[in-house]
Motif scaffolding. Structure first.
Motif, PDB file in Angstrom:
ATOM      1  N   LEU A 371      45.626  48.787  26.291  1.00 45.61           N
ATOM      2  CA  LEU A 371      45.599  47.796  27.366  1.00 45.61           C
ATOM      3  C   LEU A 371      46.608  48.142  28.459  1.00 45.61           C
ATOM      4  CD1 LEU A 371      45.353  44.477  25.299  1.00 45.61           C
ATOM      5  CD2 LEU A 371      43.563  45.504  26.703  1.00 45.61           C
ATOM      6  N   LEU A 372      47.777  48.627  28.057  1.00 44.98           N
ATOM      7  CA  LEU A 372      48.778  49.049  29.038  1.00 44.98           C
ATOM      8  C   LEU A 372      48.271  50.211  29.880  1.00 44.98           C
ATOM      9  CD1 LEU A 372      51.964  48.711  26.834  1.00 44.98           C
ATOM     10  CD2 LEU A 372      51.639  47.593  29.059  1.00 44.98           C
ATOM     11  N   LEU A 373      47.569  51.139  29.249  1.00 40.30           N
ATOM     12  CA  LEU A 373      47.015  52.259  30.013  1.00 40.30           C
ATOM     13  C   LEU A 373      46.063  51.759  31.094  1.00 40.30           C
ATOM     14  CD1 LEU A 373      46.183  55.034  27.381  1.00 40.30           C
ATOM     15  CD2 LEU A 373      47.819  55.176  29.258  1.00 40.30           C
ATOM     16  N   GLY A 376      47.866  49.898  33.748  1.00 41.25           N
ATOM     17  CA  GLY A 376      48.581  50.834  34.617  1.00 41.25           C
ATOM     18  C   GLY A 376      47.649  51.482  35.618  1.00 41.25           C
ATOM     19  N   VAL A 377      46.438  51.854  35.161  1.00 47.95           N
ATOM     20  CA  VAL A 377      45.454  52.454  36.093  1.00 47.95           C
ATOM     21  C   VAL A 377      45.104  51.463  37.192  1.00 47.95           C
ATOM     22  CG1 VAL A 377      43.097  53.313  36.316  1.00 47.95           C
ATOM     23  CG2 VAL A 377      44.496  54.019  34.370  1.00 47.95           C
ATOM     24  N   ALA A 378      44.896  50.191  36.822  1.00 49.45           N
ATOM     25  CA  ALA A 378      44.548  49.177  37.809  1.00 49.45           C
ATOM     26  C   ALA A 378      45.675  49.003  38.831  1.00 49.45           C
ATOM     27  CB  ALA A 378      44.260  47.849  37.114  1.00 49.45           C
ATOM     28  N   VAL A 379      46.905  49.041  38.370  1.00 44.89           N
ATOM     29  CA  VAL A 379      48.047  48.924  39.280  1.00 44.89           C
ATOM     30  C   VAL A 379      48.131  50.152  40.179  1.00 44.89           C
ATOM     31  CG1 VAL A 379      50.573  48.779  39.413  1.00 44.89           C
ATOM     32  CG2 VAL A 379      49.344  47.425  37.701  1.00 44.89           C
ATOM     33  N   GLY A 383      47.797  51.091  44.563  1.00 45.11           N
ATOM     34  CA  GLY A 383      48.841  51.766  45.310  1.00 45.11           C
ATOM     35  C   GLY A 383      50.247  51.320  44.966  1.00 45.11           C
ATOM     36  N   HIS A 384      50.451  50.606  43.888  1.00 44.97           N
ATOM     37  CA  HIS A 384      51.783  50.130  43.492  1.00 44.97           C
ATOM     38  C   HIS A 384      52.374  51.120  42.489  1.00 44.97           C
ATOM     39  CE1 HIS A 384      49.876  45.903  44.293  1.00 44.97           C
ATOM     40  NE2 HIS A 384      50.228  46.511  45.441  1.00 44.97           N
ATOM     41  N   LEU A 385      52.893  52.229  43.008  1.00 43.02           N
ATOM     42  CA  LEU A 385      53.314  53.317  42.131  1.00 43.02           C
ATOM     43  C   LEU A 385      54.515  52.950  41.273  1.00 43.02           C
ATOM     44  CD1 LEU A 385      52.855  56.427  44.468  1.00 43.02           C
ATOM     45  CD2 LEU A 385      51.221  55.282  42.967  1.00 43.02           C
ATOM     46  N   ASP A 386      55.502  52.283  41.830  1.00 42.74           N
ATOM     47  CA  ASP A 386      56.684  51.923  41.034  1.00 42.74           C
ATOM     48  C   ASP A 386      56.292  50.989  39.867  1.00 42.74           C
ATOM     49  OD1 ASP A 386      58.238  53.429  42.674  1.00 42.74           O
ATOM     50  OD2 ASP A 386      58.913  51.731  43.916  1.00 42.74           O
ATOM     51  N   GLN A 387      55.446  50.032  40.168  1.00 42.19           N
ATOM     52  CA  GLN A 387      55.005  49.113  39.116  1.00 42.19           C
ATOM     53  C   GLN A 387      54.176  49.849  38.074  1.00 42.19           C
ATOM     54  OE1 GLN A 387      52.742  45.756  40.548  1.00 42.19           O
ATOM     55  NE2 GLN A 387      52.220  45.062  38.469  1.00 42.19           N
ATOM     56  N   ALA A 388      53.344  50.791  38.540  1.00 44.41           N
ATOM     57  CA  ALA A 388      52.519  51.563  37.611  1.00 44.41           C
ATOM     58  C   ALA A 388      53.396  52.378  36.664  1.00 44.41           C
ATOM     59  CB  ALA A 388      51.576  52.478  38.390  1.00 44.41           C
ATOM     60  N   GLN A 389      54.491  52.961  37.217  1.00 46.07           N
ATOM     61  CA  GLN A 389      55.416  53.712  36.372  1.00 46.07           C
ATOM     62  C   GLN A 389      55.976  52.840  35.251  1.00 46.07           C
ATOM     63  OE1 GLN A 389      58.227  55.278  39.291  1.00 46.07           O
ATOM     64  NE2 GLN A 389      57.734  57.355  38.604  1.00 46.07           N
ATOM     65  N   GLN A 390      56.337  51.640  35.584  1.00 46.32           N
ATOM     66  CA  GLN A 390      56.905  50.732  34.579  1.00 46.32           C
ATOM     67  C   GLN A 390      55.881  50.435  33.473  1.00 46.32           C
ATOM     68  OE1 GLN A 390      58.343  47.217  36.549  1.00 46.32           O
ATOM     69  NE2 GLN A 390      59.673  48.365  37.969  1.00 46.32           N
ATOM     70  N   VAL A 391      54.617  50.246  33.875  1.00 44.66           N
ATOM     71  CA  VAL A 391      53.574  49.942  32.885  1.00 44.66           C
ATOM     72  C   VAL A 391      53.322  51.149  31.992  1.00 44.66           C
ATOM     73  CG1 VAL A 391      51.157  49.300  32.572  1.00 44.66           C
ATOM     74  CG2 VAL A 391      52.506  48.218  34.404  1.00 44.66           C
ATOM     75  N   PHE A 392      53.249  52.357  32.600  1.00 44.37           N
ATOM     76  CA  PHE A 392      52.975  53.555  31.800  1.00 44.37           C
ATOM     77  C   PHE A 392      54.142  53.889  30.870  1.00 44.37           C
ATOM     78  CE2 PHE A 392      49.840  54.711  35.281  1.00 44.37           C
ATOM     79  CZ  PHE A 392      48.722  54.491  34.491  1.00 44.37           C
ATOM     80  N   ARG A 393      55.376  53.579  31.291  1.00 44.37           N
ATOM     81  CA  ARG A 393      56.519  53.817  30.399  1.00 44.37           C
ATOM     82  C   ARG A 393      56.437  52.917  29.162  1.00 44.37           C
ATOM     83  NH1 ARG A 393      60.090  54.106  35.467  1.00 44.37           N
ATOM     84  NH2 ARG A 393      60.266  56.369  35.829  1.00 44.37           N
ATOM     85  N   PHE A 398      53.673  53.597  22.458  1.00 47.59           N
ATOM     86  CA  PHE A 398      52.634  53.440  21.435  1.00 47.59           C
ATOM     87  C   PHE A 398      51.977  54.788  21.158  1.00 47.59           C
ATOM     88  CE2 PHE A 398      53.141  49.341  23.462  1.00 47.59           C
ATOM     89  CZ  PHE A 398      53.141  48.445  22.392  1.00 47.59           C
ATOM     90  N   ASP A 399      51.795  55.103  19.885  1.00 49.36           N
ATOM     91  CA  ASP A 399      51.267  56.409  19.491  1.00 49.36           C
ATOM     92  C   ASP A 399      49.901  56.711  20.096  1.00 49.36           C
ATOM     93  OD1 ASP A 399      53.523  56.827  17.990  1.00 49.36           O
ATOM     94  OD2 ASP A 399      52.620  56.170  16.096  1.00 49.36           O
ATOM     95  N   ASP A 400      49.038  55.695  20.159  1.00 52.11           N
ATOM     96  CA  ASP A 400      47.667  55.961  20.605  1.00 52.11           C
ATOM     97  C   ASP A 400      47.539  56.069  22.122  1.00 52.11           C
ATOM     98  OD1 ASP A 400      48.151  53.311  21.152  1.00 52.11           O
ATOM     99  OD2 ASP A 400      46.179  52.589  20.512  1.00 52.11           O
ATOM    100  N   SER A 401      48.609  55.818  22.854  1.00 50.03           N
ATOM    101  CA  SER A 401      48.536  55.886  24.315  1.00 50.03           C
ATOM    102  C   SER A 401      49.648  56.742  24.928  1.00 50.03           C
ATOM    103  CB  SER A 401      48.589  54.473  24.913  1.00 50.03           C
ATOM    104  OG  SER A 401      49.767  53.798  24.489  1.00 50.03           O
ATOM    105  N   ALA A 402      50.546  57.287  24.102  1.00 45.09           N
ATOM    106  CA  ALA A 402      51.714  58.012  24.615  1.00 45.09           C
ATOM    107  C   ALA A 402      51.313  59.230  25.433  1.00 45.09           C
ATOM    108  CB  ALA A 402      52.615  58.423  23.456  1.00 45.09           C
ATOM    109  N   ASP A 403      50.394  60.052  24.953  1.00 44.54           N
ATOM    110  CA  ASP A 403      50.035  61.292  25.655  1.00 44.54           C
ATOM    111  C   ASP A 403      49.440  60.991  27.020  1.00 44.54           C
ATOM    112  OD1 ASP A 403      50.938  62.787  23.556  1.00 44.54           O
ATOM    113  OD2 ASP A 403      48.953  63.126  22.671  1.00 44.54           O
ATOM    114  N   GLN A 404      48.487  60.063  27.052  1.00 45.79           N
ATOM    115  CA  GLN A 404      47.857  59.745  28.328  1.00 45.79           C
ATOM    116  C   GLN A 404      48.845  59.082  29.289  1.00 45.79           C
ATOM    117  OE1 GLN A 404      44.293  57.753  26.346  1.00 45.79           O
ATOM    118  NE2 GLN A 404      43.336  58.566  28.199  1.00 45.79           N
ATOM    119  N   ALA A 405      49.719  58.251  28.763  1.00 46.22           N
ATOM    120  CA  ALA A 405      50.730  57.613  29.612  1.00 46.22           C
ATOM    121  C   ALA A 405      51.624  58.670  30.238  1.00 46.22           C
ATOM    122  CB  ALA A 405      51.549  56.619  28.793  1.00 46.22           C
ATOM    123  N   GLY A 406      52.002  59.695  29.454  1.00 41.26           N
ATOM    124  CA  GLY A 406      52.819  60.781  29.988  1.00 41.26           C
ATOM    125  C   GLY A 406      52.128  61.518  31.109  1.00 41.26           C
ATOM    126  N   GLN A 407      50.851  61.754  30.959  1.00 33.80           N
ATOM    127  CA  GLN A 407      50.081  62.439  32.008  1.00 33.80           C
ATOM    128  C   GLN A 407      50.045  61.605  33.285  1.00 33.80           C
ATOM    129  OE1 GLN A 407      46.212  63.362  30.362  1.00 33.80           O
ATOM    130  NE2 GLN A 407      47.108  64.338  28.549  1.00 33.80           N
TER     131      GLN A 407
END
Length: 423
Positions: A371-373, A376-379, A383-393, A398-407
């Motif tokens: 859900l965070l992933l 984060g994409v929606a944010v 165009g809210h890059l700073d907010q998106a960074q916070q969501v992806f961090r 979480f193990d199932d979303s860590a790799d994609q969040a890093g990308q």
């Protein structure tokens, strides 16, 4: 004098004939000598005829047990000559008639089985006994034996339409659907206007045999005969659904509804679901909304969800998102917020997607990393890059979303560096 003697002899013979025919035995079978037809049994002695007539009188007098015992005894002591064996068969038939009148169908059937096993008896008579035995087996609840006899009978004689339907019913009761299908096919070939009970039997057999198209045709024929039974409309609609014709099912249900035969809340919900399955979801959404507004349908979360699902199927983005927004705000349920977010995400309505996923997480939805992933994409898409960074961090935890969040974080860093470079 001679003429008077001739007259007495004729009257005597006619009396014997009348009595014997009352037992269901034909003239050609029982009269001896030169009067006997080619297909008749052997000529009987006067003693045998007198004994048979005597037992017949006992039968009509109601002395059934005595007839059974005497007839069986005489049958057992019959000689080996053809005429004796023919008399034996007739004794067994009389015993069977007496047993049947004592309401002992199984015993009567056993006696007829013995009678038709006597080769001296004419074939036509043995076929009549087979028919009688088959129906007695059915009456006695001996369905397997009755079915076998009906099959044999059908293979050797031309049955009436009623008997063909009876054969179909026997095999259906035994759940022998392929055999029942054979019998119902024969019955319908011989009967262009079956009654409602026969149509109901045919519909059941066709369904069980996997002949759903034929079953639906029969159910519609039932509706043509009598359209007042809601169960028939329900059965027809279910059959059309089963054969992959949901549009036809919806049209049929709609017809029943418009005639006032299908009514009530449950029928209305089925009507809506059939329209949704049949390719007319807007019709479903409109009728449900009207019913809710008029108070004809309980204003529950479940019913509001059904309206939202119907609008979502129409691909009307605005009405669908409005409906899901209303449902989610009303129920404040994690799943409803997720449905809003997922629908908006698919259509690129990023603000509502963000809201839906964020609320779903807040309410304890499963798979928070995923859900965070999506949040984060929606944010990011807004165009809210700073907010998106916070969501992806947060998603990185979480193990199932860590790799994609890093990308995604790497992509945002690249975007930010590119934005910082002097032009």
């Amino acid at each position: 004098m001679f003429r008077h003697y001739r007259l007495r002899r004729v009257n005597h013979r006619q009396g014997r004939l009348k009595a014997l025919m009352a037992m269901g035995i034909s003239l050609a079978m029982l009269l001896g000598g030169e009067q006997r037809a080619l297909a008749a049994g052997p000529a009987l002695s006067q003693q045998s005829i007198d004994r048979l007539q005597g037992l017949e009188r006992e039968l009509y007098a109601g002395h059934y047990q005595q007839v059974v015992e005497t007839a069986r005894s005489r049958a057992a002591s019959a000689g080996s000559r053809q005429s004796d064996q023919w008399a034996r068969a007739l004794y067994l038939q009389l015993a069977a008639s007496a047993a049947q009148r004592m309401d002992q169908p199984g015993r009567a059937a056993d006696l007829l089985y013995q009678a038709r096993g006597i080769d001296t008896a004419p074939l036509t008579q043995r076929m009549q006994w087979l028919e009688q035995e088959a129906k007695l087996r059915l009456k006695a609840g001996q369905l397997d034996q009755a079915a076998a006899l009906f099959d044999r009978w059908q293979g050797q004689a031309s049955l009436t339409v009623d008997d063909l339907w009876l054969g179909a019913r026997i095999h259906a009761r035994l759940e022998q659907w392929d055999d029942a299908l054979h019998w119902v096919t024969l019955a319908r070939q011989g009967n262009s206007a079956p009654d409602s009970d026969q149509l109901a039997l045919a519909a059941s057999i066709y369904q069980q045999a996997g002949q759903f198209e034929a079953a639906s045709d029969v159910v519609e024929a039932q509706l043509d005969q009598d359209d007042s039974d809601p169960a028939r409309w329900q059965q027809a609609a279910a059959l059309y659904q089963r054969i992959g014709q949901p549009g036809r099912a919806a049209a049929l249900w709609e017809a029943g509804w418009q005639r006032g035969i299908l009514k009530g809340e449950k029928a209305l919900l089925t009507r809506a679901e059939l329209h949704m399955a049949g390719g007319t979801p807007a019709r479903a959404a409109e009728m449900l909304s009207q019913a809710l507004d008029k108070g004809d349908l309980e204003d529950s979360d479940a019913h509001r969800r059904l309206v939202a699902r119907a609008w979502a199927q129409t691909r009307d983005h605005q009405k669908a998102l409005q409906a899901w927004q209303a449902v989610a705000e009303r129920s404040d349920d994690a799943h409803d917020w997720y449905m809003l977010g997922d629908l908006a995400y698919g259509w690129g309505i990023w603000s509502q997607a963000e809201q839906g996923f964020a609320k779903a997480r807040e309410k304890g939805a499963d798979n928070p990393g995923q859900l965070l992933l999506m949040e984060g994409v929606a944010v990011y898409e807004q165009g809210h890059l700073d907010q998106a960074q916070q969501v992806f961090r947060q998603a990185e935890k979480f193990d199932d979303s860590a790799d994609q969040a890093g990308q995604w974080l790497a992509l945002i860093n690249n975007d930010q560096r590119a934005a910082d470079r002097p032009s």
